[in-house]
Design an enzyme around this catalytic site. Sequence first.
Site, PDB file in Angstrom:
ATOM      1  CE  LYS A  73      -4.637  -0.082   2.139  1.00 27.18           C
ATOM      2  NZ  LYS A  73      -5.312  -0.063   0.881  1.00 27.18           N
ATOM      3  CD  GLU A 166      -6.976  -7.613   0.814  1.00 23.92           C
ATOM      4  OE1 GLU A 166      -7.988  -7.309   1.440  1.00 23.92           O
ATOM      5  OE2 GLU A 166      -6.531  -6.943  -0.138  1.00 23.92           O
ATOM      6  CD  GLU A 181     -17.096  -1.053  -8.771  1.00 25.47           C
ATOM      7  OE1 GLU A 181     -17.867  -0.523  -7.966  1.00 25.47           O
ATOM      8  OE2 GLU A 181     -15.903  -1.300  -8.472  1.00 25.47           O
TER       9      GLU A 181
HETATM   10  P1  0O2 Z   1      -6.681  -1.446  -2.931  1.00 27.43           P
HETATM   11  O1  0O2 Z   1      -5.773  -0.420  -3.454  1.00 27.43           O
HETATM   12  O2  0O2 Z   1      -7.396  -2.222  -4.017  1.00 27.43           O
HETATM   13  O3  0O2 Z   1      -6.046  -2.346  -1.926  1.00 27.43           O
HETATM   14  P2  0O2 Z   1     -11.292  -2.680   4.771  1.00 27.43           P
HETATM   15  O4  0O2 Z   1     -12.095  -1.547   4.184  1.00 27.43           O
HETATM   16  O5  0O2 Z   1     -10.116  -3.084   3.899  1.00 27.43           O
HETATM   17  O6  0O2 Z   1     -10.915  -2.492   6.196  1.00 27.43           O
HETATM   18  P3  0O2 Z   1     -12.140  -5.226   4.170  1.00 27.43           P
HETATM   19  O7  0O2 Z   1     -13.265  -6.084   4.693  1.00 27.43           O
HETATM   20  O8  0O2 Z   1     -10.769  -5.794   4.218  1.00 27.43           O
HETATM   21  O9  0O2 Z   1     -12.243  -3.871   4.885  1.00 27.43           O
HETATM   22  O10 0O2 Z   1     -12.427  -4.763   2.744  1.00 27.43           O
HETATM   23  P4  0O2 Z   1     -12.986  -5.596   1.577  1.00 27.43           P
HETATM   24  O11 0O2 Z   1     -14.135  -4.841   1.071  1.00 27.43           O
HETATM   25  O12 0O2 Z   1     -13.168  -7.018   1.964  1.00 27.43           O
HETATM   26  O13 0O2 Z   1     -11.802  -5.577   0.536  1.00 27.43           O
HETATM   27  C1  0O2 Z   1     -11.107  -4.403   0.211  1.00 27.43           C
HETATM   28  C2  0O2 Z   1     -10.457  -4.563  -1.154  1.00 27.43           C
HETATM   29  O14 0O2 Z   1     -11.215  -5.438  -1.987  1.00 27.43           O
HETATM   30  C3  0O2 Z   1     -10.416  -3.254  -1.900  1.00 27.43           C
HETATM   31  O15 0O2 Z   1      -9.206  -2.638  -1.627  1.00 27.43           O
HETATM   32  C4  0O2 Z   1     -10.516  -3.655  -3.355  1.00 27.43           C
HETATM   33  O16 0O2 Z   1      -9.257  -4.079  -3.837  1.00 27.43           O
HETATM   34  C5  0O2 Z   1     -11.419  -4.858  -3.283  1.00 27.43           C
HETATM   35  N1  0O2 Z   1     -12.846  -4.505  -3.378  1.00 27.43           N
HETATM   36  C6  0O2 Z   1     -13.762  -4.649  -2.398  1.00 27.43           C
HETATM   37  N2  0O2 Z   1     -14.974  -4.253  -2.822  1.00 27.43           N
HETATM   38  C7  0O2 Z   1     -14.831  -3.845  -4.099  1.00 27.43           C
HETATM   39  C8  0O2 Z   1     -15.733  -3.317  -5.077  1.00 27.43           C
HETATM   40  O17 0O2 Z   1     -16.926  -3.139  -4.851  1.00 27.43           O
HETATM   41  N3  0O2 Z   1     -15.214  -3.007  -6.300  1.00 27.43           N
HETATM   42  C9  0O2 Z   1     -13.888  -3.192  -6.591  1.00 27.43           C
HETATM   43  N4  0O2 Z   1     -13.476  -2.871  -7.817  1.00 27.43           N
HETATM   44  N5  0O2 Z   1     -13.009  -3.670  -5.684  1.00 27.43           N
HETATM   45  C10 0O2 Z   1     -13.468  -3.997  -4.459  1.00 27.43           C
HETATM   46  P5  0O2 Z   1      -9.090  -1.051  -1.503  1.00 27.43           P
HETATM   47  O18 0O2 Z   1      -9.071  -0.712  -0.069  1.00 27.43           O
HETATM   48  O19 0O2 Z   1     -10.157  -0.403  -2.343  1.00 27.43           O
HETATM   49  O20 0O2 Z   1      -7.731  -0.648  -2.092  1.00 27.43           O
END
Ligand code: 0O2
Length: 228
Positions: A73, A166, A181
């Site tokens: 990150k 992760e 998306e």
């Molecule tokens: P990046 O740069 O992709 O890493 P959190 O908010 O992380 O504390 P949790 O439960 O870990 O909670 O989050 P989640 O929703 O399980 O997973 C987070 C990551 O999954 C996101 O990372 C995205 O990579 C992906 N993701 C989750 N939901 C979506 C969605 O609706 N659309 C898309 N395109 N990706 C999703 P970050 O944090 O966005 O950043």
Amino acid sequence: MILEKSKIIRLQDLSQAGYVEDDKADFVKDFIRINHIYRSAMQEASTRLDILDSEFATIYNHSPIHHMECRVKTLDSILEKMKRKNLELRIDNVYKLQDIAGIRVICNYVEDIYYLRKLLISSNGFELIRESDYIKRPKPNGYRSLHLIVSVPFVISEGRMELPVEIQLRTIAMDMWASLEHELRYKSGRVFTEAEAAELLQCSKDLAAVDEKMQALFQGPGVGRTSS
Ligand code: 0O2
């Protein structure tokens, strides 16, 4: 194929970017160290996945991984997430985030995802900390992927350490939906209308149906994962 999206961070890069100032200075210096150790954990995990992929290909004549993308990150993203989670700007709070190091594993077929999951968590030293199965239970907007937080042991010059990584596992079709998306939502700063959100959800369902058909085609009548 492993694509690494983040690069090695040097203090001079962050100074030039204007990060090393007043209240953030100590945090930023510690961040460089953190970046290195999370990168080590990420490399350990991606190497393990690569080995499992090759082994699988050797035994079953089929490679479950299409490609992998790795990233640590960015400082901006860590700062934003800490703010969102109301975490004070202290380095020990960074360790509370479990997605500092991330690997996206793009698989060919849905079944490959669950084979890899099984192989990964039964492999020596890797412990599953948390799992979110957005394939069996997609997010309301249509997002599908299997998310694993895995504790990864690794060795650096100071000795043995263990950190969470992760791992997002998804098919090519799931990756297509998530990438587009994300592109639509973030790059153009767009808020979807109800009709657009419904369209995106339908696209996700259509792609899930394609995944099912491709899986069935791959398996074919009497064509399974036979040893070569
Ligand atoms: P990046 O740069 O992709 O890493 P959190 O908010 O992380 O504390 P949790 O439960 O870990 O909670 O989050 P989640 O929703 O399980 O997973 C987070 C990551 O999954 C996101 O990372 C995205 O990579 C992906 N993701 C989750 N939901 C979506 C969605 O609706 N659309 C898309 N395109 N990706 C999703 P970050 O944090 O966005 O950043």
